[in-house]
Design an enzyme around this catalytic site. Structure first.
Site, short mmCIF file in Angstrom:
data_model
loop_
_atom_site.label_atom_id
_atom_site.label_comp_id
_atom_site.label_asym_id
_atom_site.label_seq_id
_atom_site.Cartn_x
_atom_site.Cartn_y
_atom_site.Cartn_z
N LYS A 172 3.41 8.83 9.05
CA LYS A 172 3.24 8.22 10.37
C LYS A 172 4.19 8.79 11.43
CE LYS A 172 0.55 4.58 8.47
NZ LYS A 172 0.64 3.91 7.18
N ASP A 178 9.19 2.97 0.17
CA ASP A 178 8.10 3.59 0.91
C ASP A 178 8.30 3.23 2.37
OD1 ASP A 178 5.82 4.27 2.22
OD2 ASP A 178 4.43 3.40 0.76
N TYR A 238 0.85 -1.19 0.00
CA TYR A 238 0.00 0.00 0.00
C TYR A 238 0.89 1.23 0.00
CZ TYR A 238 -3.62 3.32 1.50
OH TYR A 238 -4.49 4.38 1.58
C1 LIG Z 1 -0.01 4.44 5.82
C2 LIG Z 1 0.80 4.21 4.62
C3 LIG Z 1 0.73 5.06 3.51
C4 LIG Z 1 -0.27 6.17 3.40
O1 LIG Z 1 -0.09 7.17 4.35
P1 LIG Z 1 -1.33 8.15 4.69
O2 LIG Z 1 -0.74 9.12 5.64
O3 LIG Z 1 -2.39 7.27 5.26
O4 LIG Z 1 -1.76 8.77 3.41
C5 LIG Z 1 1.62 4.86 2.48
N1 LIG Z 1 2.51 3.86 2.52
C6 LIG Z 1 2.60 3.01 3.55
C7 LIG Z 1 3.63 1.93 3.56
C8 LIG Z 1 1.73 3.14 4.63
O5 LIG Z 1 1.80 2.26 5.64
#
Ligand SMILES: *Cc1c(COP(=O)(O)O)cnc(C)c1O
Length: 430
Positions: A268, A240, A145
């Site tokens: 985060k 990411d 994601y």
């Molecule tokens: C949570 C998450 C996102 C998205 O971040 P948001 O602040 O919810 O838009 C992208 N990549 C990873 C790996 C994530 O865990």
């Protein structure tokens, strides 16, 4: 058994004016059934809900609260900053301070740009990769994601998987055709895609440790092989690290696993609980970003002083006390051992994945190494597990496709309490 009368009433009200009663889908409990719990406040390792229950929290705002809720240095920084004005749309010194600190902690970044979410960070990182390489296609991995921007909603993990709609309506075929899909931990798959799309791939984006199909660590040498493939084919490697950044080590997964990326995205933890995302790279790449270069990216509230003060306070705590990373990893290992023993004793078929302070329990007999194997988990067992834990005061993510986020605020008593609950409910799971 806990009662949720007030949460139920609040949820009924919310559903009238907010789609599904929530502002982010996974919160709605659709995968596990029942009524989402409305939070009143939180402190340290505990949530206090609107019905007066205390819950031990294993979500921690999906990662940011790595030191626990309402952590004083962060809260105080926000309060002091708020008194001086909450947004200007002009440069502030604090933006440089957090940028300097982040650049000093994370390998391979000379510069960093702050945005408002992980979604924005990943979306911008891919645009930058395309602008830098002059190529259009990207490779992503099934079950990873990267936020909800169009290019990524192709077999995305997390909420998108939970609801069985991996390809969202509204994403055009034109966008989808530039996103190539590979299986996590399958290097042959990636080699094949690169061969079939010679000279067309701008970047490979990956969660260096997958956290949105449960927790799935990379196979030994998988990331290094990706690195080598990228070097050989003029492709940028984008890590990411929205989930793993400032969690697995001060320098994130790059540091823990010893593999270098070209562009790194954050979210985060970097916001300390306020809405912050960021992406960084070496100078040569960041030079392409507006206003230095032609790749456009902007934000009215980007680098917001409240958000920056929370993030700076959080990163300072982590940077000044690096033992925290060891401490949370040890707590996670303790939890792993306790849960595993409890489930084994009662004959519950399961697999536990763990790395650092990320852990997930899969009700699957086989190793969980990619999206296909993650999907073999027994969801009925997970539902019983989730509600059993909740009824006994333990809050885990309401979906089998989520990692648990361990906070340093958890005491060993909290962990023992959690393990005792697993022992208590395990007989109901077989
Ligand atoms: C949570 C998450 C996102 C998205 O971040 P948001 O602040 O919810 O838009 C992208 N990549 C990873 C790996 C994530 O865990």
């Amino acid at each position: 058994m806990m009662l949720y009368q007030r949460s139920s009433a609040l949820f009924a009200d919310a559903q009238k004016v907010i789609p599904g009663g929530v502002n982010s889908p996974v919160r709605a409990f659709k995968a596990v059934g029942g009524t989402p719990i409305f939070v009143k406040e939180a402190k340290g390792a505990y949530l206090f809900d609107e019905d007066g229950n205390r819950l031990i929290d294993y979500i921690n705002s999906w990662g940011p609260m790595i030191l626990g809720h309402a952590y004083e240095p962060v809260v105080n920084a926000v309060i002091e900053r708020a008194k001086k004005g909450t947004s200007f749309g002009m440069p502030t010194e604090i933006e440089t301070q957090i940028a300097e600190l982040a650049v000093s902690m994370v390998p391979n970044i000379d510069m960093i740009r702050f945005v408002n979410s992980g979604t924005e960070a990943c979306m911008s990182a891919v645009r930058l990769a395309r602008g830098f390489t002059g190529k259009d296609k990207i490779i992503k991995f099934a079950g990873c994601y990267h936020g909800h921007s169009d290019s990524f909603l192709i077999q995305a993990g997390s909420g998108a998987v939970t609801f069985g709609s991996p390809n969202s309506p509204g994403v055009t075929k034109g966008t989808a055709k530039d996103t190539l899909l590979a299986e996590y931990n399958n290097i042959e798959n990636v080699i094949h895609l690169i061969e079939a799309n010679k000279g067309e791939i701008a970047c490979i984006i990956i969660e260096p440790v997958a956290g949105n199909m449960g927790c799935i660590p990379p196979n030994k040498s998988f990331l290094q092989n990706l690195r080598n493939l990228c070097d050989a084919n003029n492709i940028l490697l984008v890590f990411d690290e929205v989930m793993t950044g400032f969690r697995l080590a001060p320098g994130g997964a790059q540091e823990l696993l010893g593999v270098d990326a070209d562009i790194i995205t954050f979210g985060k933890v970097i916001g300390g609980g306020l809405p912050v995302g960021a992406f960084g790279a070496r100078q040569e790449i960041m030079n392409h970003l507006a206003p230095l270069g032609p790749v456009y990216q902007a934000g009215t509230l980007s680098g917001n002083p409240l958000a920056m003060s929370a993030g700076l306070a959080m990163l300072n705590e982590l940077n000044n006390n690096k033992d925290i990373f060891k401490s949370i990893a040890e707590k996670t290992a303790y939890l792993h051992k306790g849960i595993q023993e409890a489930l084994k004793k009662h004959g519950v078929v399961h697999t536990i994945n763990r790395i650092g302070s990320m852990i997930s329990v899969h009700f699957s007999p086989d190793d969980v190494i990619d999206f296909t194997t993650a999907a073999t988990g027994d969801n009925d067992t997970f539902k019983k597990f989730f509600h059993g834990m909740l009824n006994n005061g333990i809050y885990i993510a309401p979906s089998a496709f989520e990692t648990w986020f361990i906070t340093d605020a958890l005491s060993y008593d909290d962990l023992d309490t959690t393990i005792a609950v697993v022992n208590k409910i395990a007989p109901e799971l077989v």
